[in-house]
Design a protein around this motif. Sequence first.
Motif, mmCIF file in Angstrom:
data_model
loop_
_atom_site.group_PDB
_atom_site.id
_atom_site.type_symbol
_atom_site.label_atom_id
_atom_site.label_comp_id
_atom_site.label_asym_id
_atom_site.label_seq_id
_atom_site.Cartn_x
_atom_site.Cartn_y
_atom_site.Cartn_z
ATOM 1 N N SER A 11 -17.167 30.408 48.000
ATOM 2 C CA SER A 11 -16.633 29.150 48.177
ATOM 3 C C SER A 11 -16.754 29.235 50.013
ATOM 4 O O SER A 11 -16.686 30.246 50.620
ATOM 5 N N GLN A 12 -16.726 28.049 50.412
ATOM 6 C CA GLN A 12 -16.810 27.854 51.946
ATOM 7 C C GLN A 12 -15.597 28.251 52.915
ATOM 8 O O GLN A 12 -15.499 28.777 53.567
ATOM 9 N N GLY A 13 -14.404 27.877 52.212
ATOM 10 C CA GLY A 13 -13.185 28.266 52.962
ATOM 11 C C GLY A 13 -12.812 27.052 53.865
ATOM 12 O O GLY A 13 -13.559 26.075 53.674
ATOM 13 N N GLY A 14 -11.660 27.374 54.450
ATOM 14 C CA GLY A 14 -11.217 26.308 55.348
ATOM 15 C C GLY A 14 -9.810 25.489 55.048
ATOM 16 O O GLY A 14 -9.279 26.280 54.014
ATOM 17 N N ARG A 15 -9.897 24.304 55.436
ATOM 18 C CA ARG A 15 -8.325 23.386 55.154
ATOM 19 C C ARG A 15 -8.714 22.691 53.725
ATOM 20 O O ARG A 15 -9.237 21.601 53.776
ATOM 21 N N LEU A 16 -8.300 22.993 52.448
ATOM 22 C CA LEU A 16 -8.595 22.318 51.395
ATOM 23 C C LEU A 16 -7.449 21.470 50.640
ATOM 24 O O LEU A 16 -6.456 22.154 50.617
ATOM 25 N N PRO A 17 -7.262 20.270 50.476
ATOM 26 C CA PRO A 17 -6.323 19.688 49.936
ATOM 27 C C PRO A 17 -5.972 20.253 48.380
ATOM 28 O O PRO A 17 -7.044 20.451 47.701
ATOM 29 N N LYS A 18 -4.913 20.222 47.937
ATOM 30 C CA LYS A 18 -4.728 20.717 46.639
ATOM 31 C C LYS A 18 -3.457 19.929 46.371
ATOM 32 O O LYS A 18 -2.321 19.829 46.885
ATOM 33 N N ALA A 19 -3.342 19.502 45.124
ATOM 34 C CA ALA A 19 -2.237 18.741 44.099
ATOM 35 C C ALA A 19 -0.961 19.835 44.047
ATOM 36 O O ALA A 19 -1.260 20.931 43.364
ATOM 37 N N MET A 20 -0.064 19.445 44.685
ATOM 38 C CA MET A 20 1.174 20.546 44.093
ATOM 39 C C MET A 20 2.140 19.607 43.430
ATOM 40 O O MET A 20 2.163 18.646 42.848
ATOM 41 N N PRO A 21 2.921 20.613 42.447
ATOM 42 C CA PRO A 21 3.776 19.973 41.391
ATOM 43 C C PRO A 21 4.752 19.183 41.893
ATOM 44 O O PRO A 21 5.465 19.295 43.002
ATOM 45 N N ILE A 22 5.275 18.159 41.040
ATOM 46 C CA ILE A 22 6.222 17.263 41.190
ATOM 47 C C ILE A 22 7.261 17.284 40.128
ATOM 48 O O ILE A 22 6.604 17.350 38.842
ATOM 49 N N ASP A 23 8.223 17.038 40.173
ATOM 50 C CA ASP A 23 9.369 16.996 39.338
ATOM 51 C C ASP A 23 9.083 15.930 38.494
ATOM 52 O O ASP A 23 8.864 14.800 38.499
ATOM 53 N N LEU A 24 9.444 16.193 36.888
ATOM 54 C CA LEU A 24 9.062 15.167 35.876
ATOM 55 C C LEU A 24 10.204 14.026 36.016
ATOM 56 O O LEU A 24 9.723 13.090 35.621
ATOM 57 N N SER A 25 11.237 14.457 36.630
ATOM 58 C CA SER A 25 12.391 13.335 36.752
ATOM 59 C C SER A 25 11.867 12.291 37.679
ATOM 60 O O SER A 25 12.202 11.139 37.587
ATOM 61 N N ASN A 26 10.897 12.521 38.571
ATOM 62 C CA ASN A 26 10.327 11.377 39.362
ATOM 63 C C ASN A 26 9.066 10.749 38.988
ATOM 64 O O ASN A 26 8.446 10.228 39.640
ATOM 65 N N LEU A 27 8.568 10.819 37.720
ATOM 66 C CA LEU A 27 7.598 10.458 37.035
ATOM 67 C C LEU A 27 8.031 9.585 36.030
ATOM 68 O O LEU A 27 9.044 9.755 35.249
ATOM 69 N N ALA A 28 7.207 8.206 35.754
ATOM 70 C CA ALA A 28 7.580 7.550 34.739
ATOM 71 C C ALA A 28 6.198 7.137 34.022
ATOM 72 O O ALA A 28 5.075 7.049 34.579
ATOM 73 N N TYR A 29 6.230 7.239 32.706
ATOM 74 C CA TYR A 29 4.862 6.896 31.851
ATOM 75 C C TYR A 29 4.438 5.420 32.135
ATOM 76 O O TYR A 29 5.448 4.448 32.063
ATOM 77 N N LEU A 30 3.133 5.066 32.180
ATOM 78 C CA LEU A 30 2.738 3.916 32.278
ATOM 79 C C LEU A 30 2.141 3.409 30.803
ATOM 80 O O LEU A 30 1.286 3.989 30.087
ATOM 81 N N ASP A 31 2.961 2.211 30.382
ATOM 82 C CA ASP A 31 2.599 1.738 29.110
ATOM 83 C C ASP A 31 1.307 0.902 28.917
ATOM 84 O O ASP A 31 0.604 0.993 30.036
ATOM 85 N N ALA A 32 1.231 0.254 28.015
ATOM 86 C CA ALA A 32 -0.213 -0.605 27.562
ATOM 87 C C ALA A 32 -0.555 -1.527 28.745
ATOM 88 O O ALA A 32 -1.602 -1.909 29.208
#
Length: 103
Positions: free
Chosen positions: A53-74
């Motif tokens: 790998s090249q290395g350097g500053r790589l963006p990474k998705a971090m965990p978020i609390d389930l209470s801060n998420l809502a399901y998107l319906d149809a």
Amino acid sequence: MAAKLKKGDKVVVLAGKDKGKEGTISSVDPKAGKAVVEGINMAIRHTRQSQTSQGGRLPKAMPIDLSNLAYLDANGKPTRVGFKTEGDKKVRYAKTTGDVIDA
């Protein structure tokens, strides 16, 4: 407790710096009550260069609390998720429309 949000669900963020953004859940940690959503809650990871790998500053998705998420319906609206039994099977359903999520 059964998982109300699972891997592959389309969700919207309800609170925090990414409020209002939509994404797909890539992994869930039920013990910690957190989920990783693609493109949400990004942080910069500084990685050392290696042979592969090249290395350097790589963006990474971090965990978020389930209470801060809502399901998107149809319809593309945020909704809460409930459980009901259809026949002898326990299924998830969207509270706003009553539609079964995973048949």
